[in-house]
Design an enzyme around this catalytic site. Structure first.
Site, PDB file in Angstrom:
ATOM      1  N   SER A 103       6.314   1.912  -7.910  1.00 14.46           N
ATOM      2  CA  SER A 103       6.283   1.480  -6.518  1.00 14.46           C
ATOM      3  C   SER A 103       6.975   0.140  -6.385  1.00 14.46           C
ATOM      4  CB  SER A 103       4.835   1.368  -6.023  1.00 14.46           C
ATOM      5  OG  SER A 103       4.159   0.312  -6.703  1.00 14.46           O
TER       6      SER A 103
ATOM      7  N   GLU B 211       9.077   9.063   1.871  1.00  9.19           N
ATOM      8  CA  GLU B 211       7.916   8.959   0.995  1.00  9.19           C
ATOM      9  C   GLU B 211       6.666   8.737   1.832  1.00  9.19           C
ATOM     10  OE1 GLU B 211      10.144   6.839  -2.841  1.00  9.19           O
ATOM     11  OE2 GLU B 211       8.522   5.789  -1.831  1.00  9.19           O
TER      12      GLU B 211
ATOM     13  N   THR C 222       5.053  -2.992   3.975  1.00  9.48           N
ATOM     14  CA  THR C 222       5.760  -3.319   5.217  1.00  9.48           C
ATOM     15  C   THR C 222       4.797  -3.474   6.388  1.00  9.48           C
ATOM     16  OG1 THR C 222       6.132  -0.999   5.792  1.00  9.48           O
ATOM     17  CG2 THR C 222       7.806  -2.070   4.442  1.00  9.48           C
TER      18      THR C 222
END
Length: 396
Positions: A160, A279, A287
């Site tokens: 990630s 995704e 975010t």
């Protein structure tokens, strides 16, 4: 289950956080506000969520034996995965034995492995995605790159925040991309996904909440990522009506298939007024930190409510807002953030300093948030605050 009893008693509720970074820290704070006992776990001591949790545990979460031992010791009402590096097959076993995993163990398994979620979206749900191939060896990787074509994006299936990710722009990049994928992913060497490069107009995160109230969406979050790592986000991202409708449709299909309650960070590309699925994360998204200033209920508050089985009847959006990550490079355990009087000199500006214990390479150490009357003003304001910040990396 909408009942919450007294903390630290047999009628109280206990949550076990698997991963204790900055996102987990905010989830911990929101759970604490609702009277939940929180045990923060990670592979290293003094992780951000541990600063505010009731208890901390350090162990290798990729070790199924260690994970099971920790669960049996804590005996949580809620197991909340917050990172990819977890022994997900063991979570499946624990859930079958009656332990509650947020949103579900199956959702965690599918989304923490890019192969699982991509096959679900593209092959089972028939949602538009970029072209892709998977590779388990260098030979398969070279064949995948040749088939997809250059430029293309390479990502470890288990990682990630851009770790192990790179873009192949020319043939000379192929070997380097493979090396990066095998050495820099959060779960070590392994299978990769090779994706066709989408020349999108913009990309968004659609924060999607599944709760007893049904499915609710936050305003779309626009963002800039560098090598897959979030650097800047803003809300709301202006979108064509058709693109927003498709984004919500795809987000609902995917999250319904995953099931469970909680917030999902659904990432999509938008090109020529149409959405393309990328995704999804079954937890708050980096975010989405902009929601700490843009909404009455941040993504972390929404996650806490939903996973506890509480209603989310609506989300009040305050107005245009922006965030900018504070990424620091170096090798140290001593960092000073200075000139904060200038950083915070304008109204509508906030800062969060995560308190991570050290840096080795580059690491996100904080975030600056700003709100304004227009999106352009919010982004300009957060940039001014960021430019005013002075970061000093001291030797160990």
């Amino acid at each position: 289950m909408s009942k919450i009893g007294s903390k630290f008693t047999p009628v109280g509720r206990k949550a076990m956080l698997l991963g204790s970074g900055e996102l987990g820290k905010e989830v911990t704070i929101e759970l604490q506000r609702l009277g939940i006992e929180v045990v923060a776990c990670d592979k290293y001591a003094l992780a951000p969520a541990m600063h505010v949790a009731d208890e901390a545990m350090v162990f290798n979460m990729l070790d199924p034996v260690a994970l099971r031992e920790a669960v049996l010791k804590v005996r949580p009402d809620h197991i909340i995965p917050e990172v990819e590096a977890i022994a997900t097959p063991e979570l499946m076993k624990l859930e079958k034995e009656g332990w509650h995993v947020t949103p579900t163990a199956q959702a965690t398994v599918l989304t923490m492995n890019r192969e699982g979620i991509r096959r679900l979206a593209a092959e089972d749900l028939h949602i538009p995605t970029s072209p892709y191939r998977f590779a388990s060896s260098y030979e398969e990787f070279k064949a995948a790159v040749e088939e997809i074509g250059i430029p293309c994006v390479v990502k470890p299936v288990m990682s990630s925040s851009g770790h192990g990710q790179s873009v192949i722009k020319k043939p000379e990049d192929v070997d380097k991309a493979w090396e990066i994928s095998q050495s820099e992913g959060r779960s070590g060497a392994g299978k990769v996904i090779v994706e066709g490069f989408v020349k999108f107009d913009y990309e968004i995160t659609l924060l999607t909440v599944r709760s007893v109230s049904g499915t609710t969406y936050c305003q779309p979050v626009g963002h800039i990522q560098i090598d897959g790592d979030y650097r800047e986000s803003w809300q709301p991202q202006p979108m064509e009506p058709q693109a927003l409708q498709e984004a919500q449709e795809y987000a609902k299909k995917v999250t319904d298939a995953l099931g469970g309650y909680g917030i999902f960070g659904v990432e999509l590309f938008v090109k020529d007024g149409h959405a393309i699925f990328s995704e999804v994360s079954p937890r708050p998204h980096d975010t989405g930190m902009v929601t700490m200033i843009s909404q009455d209920l941040s993504e972390f508050a929404l996650h806490a409510r939903a996973l506890l089985g509480l209603p989310v009847p609506g989300i009040r959006f305050y107005g245009p807002s922006a965030s900018k990550a504070i990424v620091v490079e170096g090798d140290t355990d001593k960092i000073e953030m200075d000139n904060l009087n200038e950083v915070l000199s304008e109204p509508g500006v906030q800062i969060r300093i995560f308190g991570k214990p050290e840096i080795k390479g580059h690491r996100r150490m904080g975030v600056i948030l700003a709100s304004a009357d227009t999106l352009e003003e919010a982004r300009a304001k957060v940039q001014r605050a960021y430019d005013a910040l002075k970061v000093t990396v001291l030797p160990r």
